[in-house]
Motif scaffolding. Structure first.
Motif, PDB file in Angstrom:
ATOM      1  N   ARG A 199    -117.652   1.199 -56.889  1.00 22.67           N
ATOM      2  CA  ARG A 199    -118.355  -0.044 -57.233  1.00 22.67           C
ATOM      3  C   ARG A 199    -119.696  -0.055 -56.510  1.00 22.67           C
ATOM      4  N   VAL A 200    -120.697  -0.653 -57.143  1.00 17.04           N
ATOM      5  CA  VAL A 200    -122.022  -0.755 -56.541  1.00 17.04           C
ATOM      6  C   VAL A 200    -122.480  -2.204 -56.583  1.00 17.04           C
ATOM      7  N   GLU A 201    -122.961  -2.690 -55.451  1.00 11.39           N
ATOM      8  CA  GLU A 201    -123.575  -4.012 -55.380  1.00 11.39           C
ATOM      9  C   GLU A 201    -125.072  -3.837 -55.200  1.00 11.39           C
ATOM     10  N   LEU A 202    -125.832  -4.340 -56.142  1.00 10.42           N
ATOM     11  CA  LEU A 202    -127.286  -4.339 -56.056  1.00 10.42           C
ATOM     12  C   LEU A 202    -127.695  -5.787 -55.849  1.00 10.42           C
ATOM     13  N   ALA A 203    -127.922  -6.150 -54.612  1.00  9.91           N
ATOM     14  CA  ALA A 203    -128.132  -7.551 -54.255  1.00  9.91           C
ATOM     15  C   ALA A 203    -129.591  -7.817 -53.929  1.00  9.91           C
TER      16      ALA A 203
END
Length: 383
Positions: A199-203
């Motif tokens: 999973r990737v979080e681009l915040a």
């Protein structure tokens, strides 16, 4: 309630009588345990308080305090536990905390910079039952990542991500986006694919805490965001991350605000290193917001009955234009901390909203974004 008092009724909002209830308080879904504010990194967008080095935070909760918090949270219905900080790996009792949480049936996530994660420690955490590891990486390139973090750390982060995958943990990679790395978002996504992130979080940066201090340095241009959104859509089509890509839309370029924490006191409960319970990590910036400590009050009372958690629940507290807006139960007025930081009124409509009377502040900041690269004011110890 005090620790030796019986629980009170559940579901009232801000001291209303039983017959006047207008909002049923849900049970919390997740607990964010900020185990410590100590951290080897100096990120200029850190969400920890600006005064994290003050006497208020020097005495951290002990092991037994945290074990009691976990037990109370699970009894309330909490399912997910985030072990955060600062750097939670600095806690010597981390394995014991994970083991207890696992025994309680909580899904555990370690939120870490990864720089001090060793093979031996990772194996112990796996044996204790840790489910998931989230590692923050500042950029796709070593030199830039190290510059943003304030210390040389990129190579250690990459090694930690590989170690997490080798040991069979679910891996999330978190990238905080801003003007200094958005132009490399395609490289960032490629790095996530190479590291086999689940999973990737681009915040996109949220402007409170240290990020507000660095807003002029961090805020991106509209052109950067347009290119970034296209890169994210292309990556989502490739379906390389089994658990998906989360792209957090930047506040300052949105028409409406986000429902901060899915609504004040509706899903998430945060406990700071000193034991103060908060509806979100930044809530301490709001003046006259009385904070209740888990050493003196039960988690259940704090969640259901305390004036802190009931202050901005539901819609009764709202002023116009939120009070009559058809989106009032969609975004819940936006971020209370941002409302205070920009308008000096925590009850005001989040200035991000185009209907807010304070929206001009957002427009002014947005229109002031230029080509000049502003240097960072790094997170530092302020006593």
């Amino acid at each position: 309630m005090k620790m030796d008092e019986p629980p009170r009724s559940q579901g009232s909002q801000g001291g209303e009588e039983e017959g006047e209830k207008s909002f049923v308080v849900p049970r919390p879904f997740s607990l964010v345990a900020e185990l410590t504010y100590q951290c080897p990194l100096r990120c200029p967008y850190c969400s920890n308080p600006l005064d994290y080095g003050s006497s208020e935070y020097k005495r951290e909760l002990g092991t037994e305090d945290w074990l009691r918090v976990f037990s109370q949270a699970r009894q309330m219905g909490v399912l997910q536990l985030g072990l955060s900080g600062g750097e939670p790996l600095l806690r010597k009792d981390l394995e014991l905390l994970v083991e207890k949480a696992t025994d309680l049936g909580l899904y555990t996530t370690l939120v870490t910079a990864g720089t001090i994660l060793t093979l031996e420690r990772a194996k112990r955490l796996r044996e204790a039952g840790l489910d998931h590891v989230q590692i923050s990486i500042q950029d796709s390139r070593a030199a830039e990542s190290d510059r943003i973090a304030g210390i040389k750390s990129f190579d250690k982060k990459i090694a930690a991500a590989k170690l997490v995958k080798e040991l069979g943990f679910a891996l999330t990679l978190n990238f905080v986006l801003h003007r200094h790395n958005l132009d490399r978002i395609e490289e960032i996504l490629e790095l996530a694919e190479v590291l086999e992130a689940d999973r990737v979080e681009l915040a996109n940066t949220q402007y409170y805490g240290w990020a507000l201090q660095n807003r002029n340095a961090l805020i991106p241009t509209r052109e950067q965001l347009v290119k970034a959104e296209q890169a994210v859509m292309n990556a989502q089509k490739r379906r390389k991350m089994p658990m998906g890509i989360l792209y957090v839309i930047p506040d300052y370029y949105a028409e409406y605000p986000k429902p901060c924490m899915s609504g004040w006191g509706q899903r998430t409960l945060v406990v700071a290193p000193n034991g103060n319970a908060l509806p979100c990590q930044a809530a301490g910036v709001i003046p006259n917001l009385e904070l209740f400590n888990i050493k003196e009050y039960s988690l259940e009372w704090i969640w259901f009955e305390s004036p802190t958690f009931n202050r901005f629940r539901g819609t009764d507290w709202m002023l116009e234009p939120c009070r009559s807006c058809e989106r009032r139960e969609v975004d819940w007025g936006g971020c209370r901390c941002q409302a205070f930081l920009l308008s000096q009124d925590a009850s005001a409509t989040d200035p991000v909203c185009h209907l807010s009377p304070n929206h001009h502040q957002i427009v002014t900041v947005r229109e002031g974004v230029g080509e000049e690269v502003v240097s960072f004011a790094y997170r530092q110890f302020n006593s």
